[in-house]
Design a protein around this motif. Structure first.
Motif, mmCIF file in Angstrom:
data_model
loop_
_atom_site.group_PDB
_atom_site.id
_atom_site.type_symbol
_atom_site.label_atom_id
_atom_site.label_comp_id
_atom_site.label_asym_id
_atom_site.label_seq_id
_atom_site.Cartn_x
_atom_site.Cartn_y
_atom_site.Cartn_z
ATOM 1 N N SER A 265 0.809 -1.222 0.000
ATOM 2 C CA SER A 265 0.000 0.000 0.000
ATOM 3 C C SER A 265 0.841 1.270 0.000
ATOM 4 C CB SER A 265 -0.950 0.006 1.204
ATOM 5 O OG SER A 265 -0.233 0.173 2.413
ATOM 6 N N VAL A 266 2.097 1.188 0.465
ATOM 7 C CA VAL A 266 2.901 2.409 0.581
ATOM 8 C C VAL A 266 3.849 2.622 -0.606
ATOM 9 C CG1 VAL A 266 2.784 2.378 3.090
ATOM 10 C CG2 VAL A 266 4.712 1.283 1.948
ATOM 11 N N ILE A 267 4.067 1.587 -1.423
ATOM 12 C CA ILE A 267 4.928 1.789 -2.590
ATOM 13 C C ILE A 267 4.148 2.484 -3.695
ATOM 14 C CG2 ILE A 267 6.349 -0.213 -2.042
ATOM 15 C CD1 ILE A 267 4.943 -1.698 -4.342
ATOM 16 N N ARG A 268 4.855 3.013 -4.678
ATOM 17 C CA ARG A 268 4.217 3.696 -5.795
ATOM 18 C C ARG A 268 3.668 2.688 -6.809
ATOM 19 N NH1 ARG A 268 9.387 7.057 -7.568
ATOM 20 N NH2 ARG A 268 9.996 4.859 -7.732
ATOM 21 N N PRO A 269 2.711 3.108 -7.614
ATOM 22 C CA PRO A 269 2.145 2.185 -8.614
ATOM 23 C C PRO A 269 3.183 1.643 -9.586
ATOM 24 C CG PRO A 269 0.757 4.137 -8.376
ATOM 25 C CD PRO A 269 2.008 4.407 -7.578
ATOM 26 N N GLU A 292 15.889 9.322 -2.892
ATOM 27 C CA GLU A 292 14.428 9.190 -2.921
ATOM 28 C C GLU A 292 14.000 7.816 -2.423
ATOM 29 O OE1 GLU A 292 10.683 9.555 -6.092
ATOM 30 O OE2 GLU A 292 12.771 9.683 -6.801
ATOM 31 N N ALA A 293 14.726 6.763 -2.839
ATOM 32 C CA ALA A 293 14.385 5.403 -2.417
ATOM 33 C C ALA A 293 14.534 5.243 -0.908
ATOM 34 C CB ALA A 293 15.280 4.397 -3.140
ATOM 35 N N THR A 294 15.573 5.866 -0.354
ATOM 36 C CA THR A 294 15.784 5.783 1.090
ATOM 37 C C THR A 294 14.623 6.410 1.843
ATOM 38 O OG1 THR A 294 18.184 5.881 0.781
ATOM 39 C CG2 THR A 294 17.344 6.413 2.971
ATOM 40 N N GLU A 295 14.141 7.542 1.366
ATOM 41 C CA GLU A 295 12.998 8.198 2.015
ATOM 42 C C GLU A 295 11.751 7.328 1.942
ATOM 43 O OE1 GLU A 295 12.682 11.865 -0.031
ATOM 44 O OE2 GLU A 295 14.423 12.794 0.967
ATOM 45 N N MET A 296 11.526 6.717 0.788
ATOM 46 C CA MET A 296 10.337 5.877 0.611
ATOM 47 C C MET A 296 10.413 4.630 1.494
ATOM 48 S SD MET A 296 9.904 6.152 -3.519
ATOM 49 C CE MET A 296 8.736 4.810 -3.516
ATOM 50 N N MET A 297 11.581 3.999 1.539
ATOM 51 C CA MET A 297 11.710 2.782 2.331
ATOM 52 C C MET A 297 11.703 3.080 3.828
ATOM 53 S SD MET A 297 11.485 0.679 -0.009
ATOM 54 C CE MET A 297 11.631 -0.826 0.960
ATOM 55 N N GLU A 298 12.166 4.251 4.204
ATOM 56 C CA GLU A 298 12.062 4.656 5.611
ATOM 57 C C GLU A 298 10.587 4.832 5.994
ATOM 58 O OE1 GLU A 298 12.691 5.728 9.484
ATOM 59 O OE2 GLU A 298 14.045 4.717 8.076
ATOM 60 N N HIS A 299 9.814 5.389 5.061
ATOM 61 C CA HIS A 299 8.369 5.511 5.297
ATOM 62 C C HIS A 299 7.724 4.131 5.437
ATOM 63 C CE1 HIS A 299 4.215 6.711 5.023
ATOM 64 N NE2 HIS A 299 4.065 6.130 3.835
ATOM 65 N N MET A 300 8.160 3.181 4.610
ATOM 66 C CA MET A 300 7.644 1.817 4.724
ATOM 67 C C MET A 300 8.021 1.207 6.068
ATOM 68 S SD MET A 300 8.520 -1.548 2.399
ATOM 69 C CE MET A 300 7.587 -1.036 0.955
ATOM 70 N N ARG A 301 9.292 1.375 6.464
ATOM 71 C CA ARG A 301 9.742 0.814 7.741
ATOM 72 C C ARG A 301 8.929 1.362 8.906
ATOM 73 N NH1 ARG A 301 11.838 1.988 12.068
ATOM 74 N NH2 ARG A 301 11.938 4.195 11.493
ATOM 75 N N ILE A 323 15.862 -3.374 6.199
ATOM 76 C CA ILE A 323 15.869 -3.171 4.746
ATOM 77 C C ILE A 323 17.295 -2.907 4.267
ATOM 78 C CG2 ILE A 323 14.922 -1.829 2.825
ATOM 79 C CD1 ILE A 323 12.729 -0.860 4.803
ATOM 80 N N GLY A 324 17.662 -3.567 3.173
ATOM 81 C CA GLY A 324 18.908 -3.274 2.490
ATOM 82 C C GLY A 324 18.623 -2.704 1.118
ATOM 83 N N LEU A 325 19.308 -1.608 0.749
ATOM 84 C CA LEU A 325 19.084 -0.946 -0.536
ATOM 85 C C LEU A 325 20.365 -0.926 -1.351
ATOM 86 C CD1 LEU A 325 17.392 0.775 1.811
ATOM 87 C CD2 LEU A 325 16.743 2.142 -0.151
ATOM 88 N N ALA A 326 20.198 -1.014 -2.665
ATOM 89 C CA ALA A 326 21.336 -0.863 -3.574
ATOM 90 C C ALA A 326 20.839 -0.269 -4.877
ATOM 91 C CB ALA A 326 22.022 -2.198 -3.824
ATOM 92 N N GLY A 327 21.585 0.687 -5.402
ATOM 93 C CA GLY A 327 21.210 1.316 -6.664
ATOM 94 C C GLY A 327 22.057 0.814 -7.798
ATOM 95 N N ILE A 328 21.572 1.023 -9.008
ATOM 96 C CA ILE A 328 22.312 0.598 -10.186
ATOM 97 C C ILE A 328 23.590 1.427 -10.297
ATOM 98 C CG2 ILE A 328 21.133 2.191 -11.737
ATOM 99 C CD1 ILE A 328 21.212 -0.015 -13.865
ATOM 100 N N ASP A 329 24.651 0.767 -10.703
ATOM 101 C CA ASP A 329 25.963 1.392 -10.809
ATOM 102 C C ASP A 329 26.498 1.183 -12.224
ATOM 103 O OD1 ASP A 329 29.076 1.253 -10.578
ATOM 104 O OD2 ASP A 329 28.416 2.244 -8.731
ATOM 105 N N PRO A 330 27.246 2.133 -12.787
ATOM 106 C CA PRO A 330 27.759 1.967 -14.157
ATOM 107 C C PRO A 330 28.588 0.708 -14.338
ATOM 108 C CG PRO A 330 28.050 4.230 -13.419
ATOM 109 C CD PRO A 330 27.578 3.464 -12.222
ATOM 110 N N SER A 331 29.191 0.222 -13.263
ATOM 111 C CA SER A 331 30.041 -0.969 -13.385
ATOM 112 C C SER A 331 29.262 -2.269 -13.309
ATOM 113 C CB SER A 331 31.097 -0.960 -12.268
ATOM 114 O OG SER A 331 30.467 -1.047 -10.994
#
Length: 365
Positions: A265-269, A292-301, A323-331
């Motif tokens: 219910s708290v994630i975006r469509p 932005e993802a950190t803010e959203m996942m903190e809201h979920m937590r 929660i563990g987060l990781a973003g896409i990296d060029p490598s």
């Protein structure tokens, strides 16, 4: 207009059939449709021959109409086999009597036997093979009788008979087209339903592991191609084994279901969430940077921490997530690498005291 008519017909076909995906619903739809079309045909015959003051056809059609209404009621109240078998009986009787005695074989009315044969092959399943063969055999025999004999009939002139051939052709064609459409639509509906079941976790209602990983592949590929950011998160319920051991597995299932509903219910469509396995979940956020993802996942937590999950016995179970987060990296060349980084973040969050999140990516957007 066409859409409204289609919805109306679909509603008629589903009357009193609650389970949209039961095994024999296709047969019930065809039976329902056959009775409805048959009743409309009887009403037309009654109207035409009453107007022409040919009352014997009117009386015959009225009696057959009453029998058809009985069969339709059988289908609606659950006496399905009675409804299935009554339909070909009254249609065979009507077609034979009208072809041989009232309209004449030159009217082409006996071609309605073909629609009876199609009905038998669609409606009667393998456990009703004997009934199917009897219906097909009788229909074929009477069709051949009408083809090989010549009767003038009592009520139709030669002009009427020529017009009748055209009307019968269109009526049989329409019947075939509708039955085929019903069967195909049903198959599409069932296939779609099965695909959803194959991709859904039964307990939580979220995407299962296979589906969410397939989404991960697609989102990762799109992000690389479009050079957009995306973030993968792994979420784990804290002390879930203790919840099962203390309150029982039913309570554990309740916690999983409630927490899953809250997270969804708290994630975006545009984001994806699925059950990774056990008490672990994956959240994938398109076109999203780490901040932005950190803010959203903190809201979920925080939303999960604020939940009050109460069992049937009135016991309130406290629940938190890490929660563990990781973003896409060029490598990064494979989505598994991002998941591995998110898993490391989850490990750090657990080691740091749980009920928190940890980011494992230095690539900011």
């Amino acid at each position: 207009m066409f859409s409204s008519v289609k919805q109306f017909i679909n509603a008629l076909l589903h009357i009193n059939f609650e389970d949209e995906f039961e095994n024999d619903l296709n047969q019930k739809h065809v039976v329902n449709f056959s009775y409805m079309i048959f009743c409309v045909g009887c009403l037309l015959l009654i109207a035409v021959f009453t107007f022409r003051q040919m009352y014997s056809v009117t009386i015959l059609s009225s009696l057959i109409l009453l029998m058809a209404l009985v069969g339709l009621r059988y289908n609606l109240i659950g006496h399905f086999f009675k409804a299935q078998i009554l339909m070909p009986i009254i249609k065979i009787a009507q077609t034979a009597i009208l072809s041989l005695f009232y309209f004449g074989t030159a009217s082409g009315f006996h071609w309605f036997f073909i629609s009876v044969i199609a009905y038998a092959f669609v409606v009667f399943r393998t456990d009703r093979q004997a009934v199917k063969y009897w219906v097909v055999g009788i229909s074929l025999a009477l069709f051949l009788v009408c083809e090989l004999t010549h009767t003038n009939g009592l009520y139709l002139s030669s002009t009427d008979q020529e017009l009748s051939i055209v009307l019968v052709f269109f009526a049989v064609t329409f019947n075939f087209a509708m039955v085929i459409n019903l069967v195909i639509s049903r198959l599409k509906s069932v296939n779609h339903h099965l695909r959803i079941l194959a991709e859904k976790d039964e307990l939580t209602g979220l995407s299962n592991r296979r589906k969410v990983l397939a989404d991960a592949v697609n989102i990762f590929a799109d992000s690389v191609i479009n050079r957009e950011s995306c973030v993968f998160c792994i979420v784990d319920l804290d002390h879930f084994k203790k919840i099962n051991d203390t309150f029982g597995h039913e309570a554990g299932d309740l916690v999983l279901a409630k927490v899953s509903a809250m997270m969804a219910s708290v994630i975006r469509p545009q984001d994806e969430i699925g059950r990774y396995g056990g008490e672990e979940f994956i959240v994938i956020m398109r076109s999203t940077g780490i901040k932005e993802a950190t803010e959203m996942m903190e809201h979920m937590r925080q939303s999960v921490e604020d939940m009050l999950i109460e069992t049937e016995n009135g016991i309130v179970i406290p629940v938190t997530i890490s929660i563990g987060l990781a973003g896409i990296d060029p490598s990064v060349s494979r989505y598994e690498e991002i998941l591995a980084q998110a898993d490391k973040g989850l490990y750090v969050a657990k080691r740091s005291g749980r009920n928190r999140l940890s980011v494992q990516s230095d690539y900011q957007h």
